[in-house]
Design a protein around this motif. Structure first.
Motif: not given
Length: 98
Positions: A1-2, A36-62
């Motif tokens: 699921m996206l 807060p968990e989603a925000l932490a997920f984003m920060k852990e992956r180095g994102h500082d902007t949205v939108p960010q699209l994922y499938i499981e742990s795979i970042h889609v919109n690079k």
């Protein structure tokens, strides 16, 4: 699921949602301002902007949302979906037994 990580009043998020809707992709939206968990997920992956699209742990919109064509987005989604179907260690050659 996206899974699309967003926040309110985000024009780029609206553009991404429109692209996904045009491609008739089903997706789940998570507002990082209320999660807060989603925000932490984003920060852990180095994102500082949205939108960010994922499938499981795979970042889609690079690529920047405005620069990302519908065709590129569709290809990225299909590639990520294929990646989620791989078995752990697939194509590594390590687990091959002769």
């Amino acid at each position: 699921m996206l899974v699309l990580y967003t926040q309110p009043r985000c024009g780029y998020c609206d553009v991404m949602k429109k692209k996904l809707d045009t491609l008739e992709k089903k997706y789940y939206t998570i507002d990082i301002t209320n999660n807060p968990e989603a925000l932490a997920f984003m920060k852990e992956r180095g994102h500082d902007t949205v939108p960010q699209l994922y499938i499981e742990s795979i970042h889609v919109n690079k690529k920047n949302t405005l620069d990302l064509t519908n065709e590129e987005l569709n290809e990225a989604i299909l590639s990520a979906e294929q990646e989620t179907l791989k078995w752990p260690g697939e194509d590594s050659g390590i687990d091959q037994v002769i």
